[in-house]
Scaffold this motif. Structure first.
Motif, PDB file in Angstrom:
ATOM      1  N   ASN A  78       2.230 -14.093  44.917  1.00  0.00           N
ATOM      2  CA  ASN A  78       3.655 -14.268  44.607  1.00  0.00           C
ATOM      3  C   ASN A  78       3.861 -15.272  43.469  1.00  0.00           C
ATOM      4  O   ASN A  78       4.721 -15.079  42.596  1.00  0.00           O
ATOM      5  N   LEU A  79       3.025 -16.359  43.458  1.00  0.00           N
ATOM      6  CA  LEU A  79       3.162 -17.371  42.404  1.00  0.00           C
ATOM      7  C   LEU A  79       2.774 -16.797  41.041  1.00  0.00           C
ATOM      8  O   LEU A  79       3.440 -17.043  40.029  1.00  0.00           O
ATOM      9  N   ARG A  80       1.702 -16.043  41.037  1.00  0.00           N
ATOM     10  CA  ARG A  80       1.293 -15.439  39.773  1.00  0.00           C
ATOM     11  C   ARG A  80       2.323 -14.456  39.256  1.00  0.00           C
ATOM     12  O   ARG A  80       2.601 -14.385  38.058  1.00  0.00           O
ATOM     13  N   ARG A  81       2.873 -13.676  40.162  1.00  0.00           N
ATOM     14  CA  ARG A  81       3.901 -12.718  39.766  1.00  0.00           C
ATOM     15  C   ARG A  81       5.133 -13.452  39.235  1.00  0.00           C
ATOM     16  O   ARG A  81       5.758 -13.040  38.254  1.00  0.00           O
ATOM     17  N   PHE A  82       5.456 -14.582  39.857  1.00  0.00           N
ATOM     18  CA  PHE A  82       6.625 -15.352  39.458  1.00  0.00           C
ATOM     19  C   PHE A  82       6.427 -15.964  38.061  1.00  0.00           C
ATOM     20  O   PHE A  82       7.301 -15.911  37.202  1.00  0.00           O
ATOM     21  N   ILE A  83       5.216 -16.529  37.821  1.00  0.00           N
ATOM     22  CA  ILE A  83       4.927 -17.149  36.513  1.00  0.00           C
ATOM     23  C   ILE A  83       4.788 -16.085  35.428  1.00  0.00           C
ATOM     24  O   ILE A  83       5.245 -16.248  34.301  1.00  0.00           O
ATOM     25  N   GLY A  84       4.158 -14.970  35.799  1.00  0.00           N
ATOM     26  CA  GLY A  84       3.945 -13.919  34.807  1.00  0.00           C
ATOM     27  C   GLY A  84       5.231 -13.346  34.276  1.00  0.00           C
ATOM     28  O   GLY A  84       5.317 -12.905  33.130  1.00  0.00           O
ATOM     29  N   SER A  85       6.277 -13.350  35.069  1.00  0.00           N
ATOM     30  CA  SER A  85       7.553 -12.824  34.602  1.00  0.00           C
ATOM     31  C   SER A  85       8.261 -13.792  33.679  1.00  0.00           C
ATOM     32  O   SER A  85       9.192 -13.415  32.964  1.00  0.00           O
ATOM     33  N   GLY A  86       7.823 -15.056  33.681  1.00  0.00           N
ATOM     34  CA  GLY A  86       8.457 -16.055  32.830  1.00  0.00           C
ATOM     35  C   GLY A  86       9.704 -16.653  33.429  1.00  0.00           C
ATOM     36  O   GLY A  86      10.359 -17.478  32.797  1.00  0.00           O
ATOM     37  N   THR A  87      10.060 -16.276  34.652  1.00  0.00           N
ATOM     38  CA  THR A  87      11.306 -16.779  35.254  1.00  0.00           C
ATOM     39  C   THR A  87      11.221 -18.255  35.560  1.00  0.00           C
ATOM     40  O   THR A  87      12.183 -19.004  35.344  1.00  0.00           O
ATOM     41  N   GLY A  88      10.060 -18.719  36.050  1.00  0.00           N
ATOM     42  CA  GLY A  88       9.949 -20.106  36.455  1.00  0.00           C
ATOM     43  C   GLY A  88       9.456 -21.038  35.375  1.00  0.00           C
ATOM     44  O   GLY A  88       9.102 -22.171  35.672  1.00  0.00           O
ATOM     45  N   LEU A  89       9.391 -20.573  34.137  1.00  0.00           N
ATOM     46  CA  LEU A  89       8.890 -21.390  33.048  1.00  0.00           C
ATOM     47  C   LEU A  89      10.033 -21.988  32.255  1.00  0.00           C
ATOM     48  O   LEU A  89      11.111 -21.406  32.143  1.00  0.00           O
ATOM     49  N   GLY A  90       9.751 -23.145  31.606  1.00  0.00           N
ATOM     50  CA  GLY A  90      10.717 -23.742  30.711  1.00  0.00           C
ATOM     51  C   GLY A  90      10.735 -23.020  29.371  1.00  0.00           C
ATOM     52  O   GLY A  90       9.951 -22.098  29.113  1.00  0.00           O
ATOM     53  N   SER A  91      11.610 -23.443  28.474  1.00  0.00           N
ATOM     54  CA  SER A  91      11.743 -22.772  27.173  1.00  0.00           C
ATOM     55  C   SER A  91      10.471 -22.896  26.348  1.00  0.00           C
ATOM     56  O   SER A  91      10.036 -21.932  25.701  1.00  0.00           O
ATOM     57  N   GLU A  92       9.829 -24.084  26.348  1.00  0.00           N
ATOM     58  CA  GLU A  92       8.609 -24.264  25.567  1.00  0.00           C
ATOM     59  C   GLU A  92       7.481 -23.408  26.119  1.00  0.00           C
ATOM     60  O   GLU A  92       6.714 -22.804  25.357  1.00  0.00           O
ATOM     61  N   ALA A  93       7.374 -23.347  27.431  1.00  0.00           N
ATOM     62  CA  ALA A  93       6.313 -22.539  28.033  1.00  0.00           C
ATOM     63  C   ALA A  93       6.537 -21.056  27.745  1.00  0.00           C
ATOM     64  O   ALA A  93       5.592 -20.309  27.488  1.00  0.00           O
ATOM     65  N   ARG A  94       7.807 -20.622  27.806  1.00  0.00           N
ATOM     66  CA  ARG A  94       8.088 -19.214  27.495  1.00  0.00           C
ATOM     67  C   ARG A  94       7.757 -18.906  26.033  1.00  0.00           C
ATOM     68  O   ARG A  94       7.239 -17.832  25.722  1.00  0.00           O
ATOM     69  N   MET A  95       8.061 -19.837  25.146  1.00  0.00           N
ATOM     70  CA  MET A  95       7.735 -19.639  23.741  1.00  0.00           C
ATOM     71  C   MET A  95       6.223 -19.562  23.529  1.00  0.00           C
ATOM     72  O   MET A  95       5.719 -18.736  22.759  1.00  0.00           O
ATOM     73  N   GLU A  96       5.505 -20.421  24.255  1.00  0.00           N
ATOM     74  CA  GLU A  96       4.044 -20.395  24.145  1.00  0.00           C
ATOM     75  C   GLU A  96       3.482 -19.074  24.672  1.00  0.00           C
ATOM     76  O   GLU A  96       2.567 -18.489  24.079  1.00  0.00           O
ATOM     77  N   LEU A  97       4.059 -18.584  25.767  1.00  0.00           N
ATOM     78  CA  LEU A  97       3.615 -17.313  26.330  1.00  0.00           C
ATOM     79  C   LEU A  97       3.913 -16.154  25.387  1.00  0.00           C
ATOM     80  O   LEU A  97       3.082 -15.263  25.196  1.00  0.00           O
ATOM     81  N   GLU A  98       5.071 -16.205  24.753  1.00  0.00           N
ATOM     82  CA  GLU A  98       5.433 -15.143  23.817  1.00  0.00           C
ATOM     83  C   GLU A  98       4.536 -15.176  22.581  1.00  0.00           C
ATOM     84  O   GLU A  98       4.099 -14.141  22.072  1.00  0.00           O
ATOM     85  N   THR A  99       4.227 -16.384  22.110  1.00  0.00           N
ATOM     86  CA  THR A  99       3.318 -16.521  20.958  1.00  0.00           C
ATOM     87  C   THR A  99       1.939 -15.977  21.289  1.00  0.00           C
ATOM     88  O   THR A  99       1.304 -15.293  20.477  1.00  0.00           O
ATOM     89  N   LYS A 100       1.494 -16.256  22.500  1.00  0.00           N
ATOM     90  CA  LYS A 100       0.183 -15.760  22.912  1.00  0.00           C
ATOM     91  C   LYS A 100       0.167 -14.234  22.960  1.00  0.00           C
ATOM     92  O   LYS A 100      -0.812 -13.590  22.563  1.00  0.00           O
ATOM     93  N   ARG A 101       1.255 -13.652  23.408  1.00  0.00           N
ATOM     94  CA  ARG A 101       1.334 -12.187  23.441  1.00  0.00           C
ATOM     95  C   ARG A 101       1.325 -11.601  22.037  1.00  0.00           C
ATOM     96  O   ARG A 101       0.654 -10.591  21.766  1.00  0.00           O
TER      97      ARG A 101
END
Length: 476
Positions: A30-53
């Motif tokens: 459940n935690l991985r699914r929650f983090i993978g969706s980006g819902t529980g991340l802050g703006s910087e973390a979401r930006m980092e995840l998007e850059t990685k993609r």
């Protein structure tokens, strides 16, 4: 007591318990699914995840292209389009980088302050009277300069720089060579920054117009060129830039490497015009410096005098009058064959030499002892384009010189003797042929070329002992 415990209940407790894998735990999934969706991340973390993609997509795309292209790697990158965001970002980054590098340089006041520090903290050599410093003085001067000027002068006072200079028996170096080294380093760095600013495509090369723009920017700072007529500036820049391309663009690609320009003697010759006004320099020195105003005007006057029909180009007949007609006809023919662009230039079907080709022609004849000049002339001497000269080629080339020699009322010559003398001067690796490498190796390639194309050059070689004696005699 301890033995009974180990055989019974304690032995069972010693068996390690099996921990289930993390993937089988519901809360981990459940935690991985929650983090993978980006819902529980802050703006910087979401930006980092998007850059990685995005980077992952780019990597996969490149892998796919490499697989489609086979094993050949990508060696060409398309330049950004004019006016695109990518180009603007590139130019802005370049501008900021060059500005930062320029701010790290010493200015004129800094150089003056360094010279004062050097003179105030050095010692006078009793024998020579030269101002010198040992390594302790060197370190002390570094500290004083850092306090007065700033940390940007610190890089010149490294131990490796101290070891570059000649030392006396006491381990001291003269302060003047060190100061000149600092000045030259600052000057070359500033020149590289200025050239890089003019390099529009940032490929490390300058086009002819970019080189002319650099020279135009130097004119107000050169003492001997400040009074140049405004109408002559454009022509002067073209004449000056041509020498850089003659020596720094040997393959005639139409662009010169900035690093090669900085290390060439041409830039040093141009910077000599900084030193003093042209009125204080002898006429011979003005004529010898290609970049002097006197030399540039001489070249223009020479071209206009040869251009009888005033069409802006020179025919073979007109070029034969160069240097009072001492050049051979066969050399003029070969110069047109090898170094004049093909096409209907100057009207009709005859090819004619434009001003740029004429500048190369003059540069080659006035720099016959340089590798670039010898290379230019060898292409004309190589009558059949085979890459070497035979005895028959030398005989054919010198025949015209011999004719002009006899027309001038000189003594009779034996062409075979001259041919043998040339072979003795060159000492080719193959005794049956002379290559360009042979002419460059023998250190007399310019003299040999002059003997084969110019009757005046052969006369100078024939009278070399008398000319040398006249040079050694002191002037009255």
């Amino acid at each position: 007591m301890y033995g009974a415990a180990s055989d019974g209940e304690g032995a069972a407790d010693a068996v390690p318990k099996k921990i289930p894998p993390a993937s089988s735990m519901p809360w981990v999934r459940n935690l991985r699914r929650f983090i993978g969706s980006g819902t529980g991340l802050g703006s910087e973390a979401r930006m980092e995840l998007e850059t990685k993609r995005i980077l992952l997509d780019i990597f996969k795309e490149r892998q796919q292209k490499n697989a489609e292209a086979g094993s050949i790697p990508c060696f060409y990158k398309k330049k950004p389009e004019e006016g695109s965001i990518s180009q603007r970002v590139q130019r802005l980054a370049k501008y900021r980088f060059l500005k930062k590098q320029s701010e790290l340089l010493l200015n004129a006041d800094d150089l003056d302050a360094m010279w004062v520090c050097l003179r105030e903290n050095c010692v006078i050599d009793d024998a020579s009277g030269a101002e010198k410093m040992n390594y302790e003085d060197f370190c002390h001067i570094a500290s004083v300069c850092t306090e007065q000027i700033g940390s940007k002068c610190r890089r010149f006072f490294s131990p490796s720089n101290f070891m570059k200079f000649e030392k006396d028996e006491s381990g001291r170096i003269a302060i003047l060579p060190f100061y000149l080294y600092v000045m030259r380093t600052v000057s070359l760095t500033q020149a590289r920054i200025d050239m890089s600013e003019l390099d529009e495509d940032s490929d490390g090369f300058l086009q002819p117009l970019e080189m002319e723009a650099y020279i135009r920017g130097l004119i107000p700072n050169l003492a001997q060129l400040r009074d140049m007529p405004a109408a002559f500036v454009q022509m002067y820049c073209r004449i000056a830039a041509q020498k850089f391309f003659f020596f720094c663009d040997p393959h005639r690609r139409g662009k010169a490497c900035i690093k090669k320009i900085l290390l060439s003697n041409c830039l040093q010759e141009l910077m000599e015009l900084h030193q003093e006004s042209e009125e204080e320099v002898a006429d011979t020195e003005q004529a010898e410096n290609w970049f002097s105003l006197t030399s540039a005007q001489r070249i223009c006057d020479m071209f206009l005098a040869l251009d009888k029909d005033m069409n802006g180009t020179l025919s073979k007949h007109e070029l034969k009058e160069y240097a009072d007609g001492t050049l051979t006809d066969i050399f003029i023919e070969r110069a047109f064959d090898e170094h004049v662009r093909r096409g209907k230039v100057g009207g009709g079907n005859a090819r004619e030499m434009d001003f740029g080709s004429f500048l190369d022609f003059v540069l080659a004849l006035e720099n016959k002892d340089t590798p670039e000049g010898i290379t230019y002339l060898f292409r004309c001497l190589d009558l059949h384009g085979r890459g070497y000269l035979t005895t028959a080629d030398v005989h054919s080339l010198f025949r015209d010189v011999h004719q002009k020699w006899m027309d001038g009322g000189n003594y009779e010559l034996c062409i075979e003797d001259v041919r043998d003398e040339i072979w003795d001067m060159v000492k080719p690796a193959d005794p049956l042929r002379i290559t360009l490498a042979d002419l460059l190796t023998c250190k007399q390639g310019g003299t040999v070329a002059s003997m084969l194309i110019d009757v005046r050059g052969f006369w100078a070689h024939d009278n070399r002992e008398n000319l040398l004696q006249e040079e050694e005699e002191p002037e009255e």
